[in-house]
Design a protein around this motif. Structure first.
Motif, short mmCIF file in Angstrom:
data_model
loop_
_atom_site.label_atom_id
_atom_site.label_comp_id
_atom_site.label_asym_id
_atom_site.label_seq_id
_atom_site.Cartn_x
_atom_site.Cartn_y
_atom_site.Cartn_z
N GLU A 151 0.84 -1.19 0.00
CA GLU A 151 0.00 0.00 0.00
C GLU A 151 0.88 1.25 0.00
OE1 GLU A 151 -2.73 -0.24 3.32
OE2 GLU A 151 -2.78 -2.43 3.12
N PRO A 152 0.81 2.06 -1.05
CA PRO A 152 1.64 3.27 -1.09
C PRO A 152 1.20 4.30 -0.06
CG PRO A 152 0.14 3.22 -2.96
CD PRO A 152 -0.02 1.90 -2.25
N VAL A 153 2.16 5.05 0.44
CA VAL A 153 1.89 6.10 1.43
C VAL A 153 1.60 7.40 0.68
CG1 VAL A 153 2.96 7.47 3.27
CG2 VAL A 153 3.34 5.00 3.17
N LEU A 154 0.62 8.16 1.15
CA LEU A 154 0.26 9.44 0.52
C LEU A 154 1.28 10.51 0.89
CD1 LEU A 154 -1.88 11.15 -1.05
CD2 LEU A 154 -2.91 11.65 1.18
N PRO A 188 12.31 -3.95 -3.02
CA PRO A 188 11.58 -5.22 -3.11
C PRO A 188 10.08 -4.96 -2.97
CG PRO A 188 12.41 -4.93 -0.89
CD PRO A 188 12.90 -3.74 -1.68
N TYR A 189 9.29 -6.01 -3.00
CA TYR A 189 7.84 -5.89 -2.81
C TYR A 189 7.52 -6.35 -1.39
CZ TYR A 189 2.83 -6.10 -3.88
OH TYR A 189 1.47 -5.88 -3.91
N ARG A 190 6.92 -5.44 -0.60
CA ARG A 190 6.56 -5.77 0.79
C ARG A 190 5.07 -5.55 0.98
NH1 ARG A 190 10.99 -1.84 2.89
NH2 ARG A 190 12.90 -3.03 2.64
N SER A 191 4.39 -6.51 1.57
CA SER A 191 2.95 -6.36 1.82
C SER A 191 2.70 -5.29 2.87
CB SER A 191 2.36 -7.69 2.30
OG SER A 191 2.44 -8.66 1.27
N GLY A 192 1.56 -4.62 2.75
CA GLY A 192 1.16 -3.62 3.74
C GLY A 192 1.66 -2.23 3.39
N PRO A 193 1.36 -1.24 4.25
CA PRO A 193 1.79 0.14 3.99
C PRO A 193 3.31 0.24 3.99
CG PRO A 193 0.15 0.04 5.75
CD PRO A 193 0.58 -1.36 5.50
N SER A 194 3.86 0.96 3.01
CA SER A 194 5.31 1.12 2.93
C SER A 194 5.65 2.36 2.12
CB SER A 194 5.96 -0.10 2.28
OG SER A 194 7.35 0.10 2.11
N ASP A 195 6.67 3.12 2.59
CA ASP A 195 7.05 4.33 1.86
C ASP A 195 8.05 4.04 0.74
OD1 ASP A 195 9.35 3.84 3.28
OD2 ASP A 195 9.33 5.73 4.41
#
Length: 290
Positions: free
Chosen positions: A14-17, A178-185
């Protein structure tokens, strides 16, 4: 019965705004597609389409599922967005529900990442390498499964182009992440701004905090907008203060003794982030004449 397990749903990243696009060359930039986040999984039992929370919507997206099964791979997990494209290719979110119900063949799946292919977990690879693998898989597809193009660097210029095209915004991804599940900046989304007219229902003033206007549109509560009150604006609005209960539909969480409710028909111009259900990072630009 097969002894091999089916590929499992992976919780999406999930990208951070953020309010400004990253400008270093360390980032890839893509259009933010206005649709429904979707994961397409192909394994030995066929393809299926899952929502961002893992609910199976394969029946709603049957033409996309059928197209995914024709891609040249034994198995994969694709991350992307189902959109309702207009003739010029722009996503039209308002068409999503009717096409899902009546014209699913007019939907499209825009793939922007690949997490798994032919038995290999790709999530630890750099984003730029995953995009190359994704392009290799998706490029033969015609129309209904699409590839999300990107540019490297030039975030400010990309944002200006997205805003000029009237799109919702952009997503930027660290080139080597890399690809990480969940919110990440390691992924950030920058939305474009919109300006529109709203009804100003009331003023919420708390010590040490910026004054907030409680806004509505078409009779429905839309959210808060910060106000930099000038003396003239404050005097003018104080003449419109009324006693009594808050208007119907305003959540209890934003009401209270610190709110001064206004008489109906106070209009205001508000700047806010495009593509949100409620006002977000909104600011009141000016009060309009009654």
């Amino acid at each position: 019965m097969r002894s091999v397990d089916r590929l499992k749903f992976i919780k999406p990243l999930e990208p951070v705004l953020v309010l400004e696009a990253p400008v270093s060359d360390d980032w890839l930039h893509e259009i933010k597609y206005d649709g429904f986040r979707t994961q397409i999984i192909l394994d030995w039992a066929g393809a299926r389409a899952l929502t961002r929370t893992g609910i199976d919507w394969s029946k709603r997206y049957w033409p996309i599922v059928a197209a995914a099964e024709k891609l040249k791979a034994k198995s994969f997990i694709l991350d992307g967005e189902v959109i309702a494209p207009d003739p010029d290719g722009r996503p039209n979110f308002h068409e999503m529900h009717s096409r899902m119900a009546w014209n699913a063949e007019l939907l499209a799946f825009v793939a922007f990442d690949i997490l798994h292919r032919d038995g290999q977990d790709l999530r630890s690879l750099p984003a730029v390498e995953r995009k190359a693998i994704l392009w290799d898989l998706v490029k033969p597809a015609e129309g209904i499964v699409q590839y999300s193009q990107h540019v490297e660097g030039g975030g400010a210029e990309f944002y200006a182009a997205v805003e000029k095209m009237g799109l919702e915004g952009m997503v930027s991804k660290r080139r080597n992440s890399p690809y990480r599940s969940g919110p990440s900046d390691i992924w950030v989304k920058t939305k474009c701004w919109e300006v529109g007219d709203f009804e100003l229902l009331g003023l919420k003033r708390e010590p040490g905090k910026q004054t907030v206007g409680l806004m509505a549109r078409d009779g429905k509560y839309a959210g808060p907008a910060t106000i930099a009150l000038t003396k003239a604006m404050r005097e003018r609005l104080m003449q419109r203060v009324r006693k009594g209960k808050p208007p119907e539909g305003v959540p209890k969480a934003v009401t209270g003794p610190e709110v001064e409710w206004l008489k109906p028909s106070v209009k205001a111009r508000v700047r806010y982030l495009r593509g949100e259900n409620k006002l977000r990072h909104a600011s009141l630009q000016r009060v309009l004449d009654d």
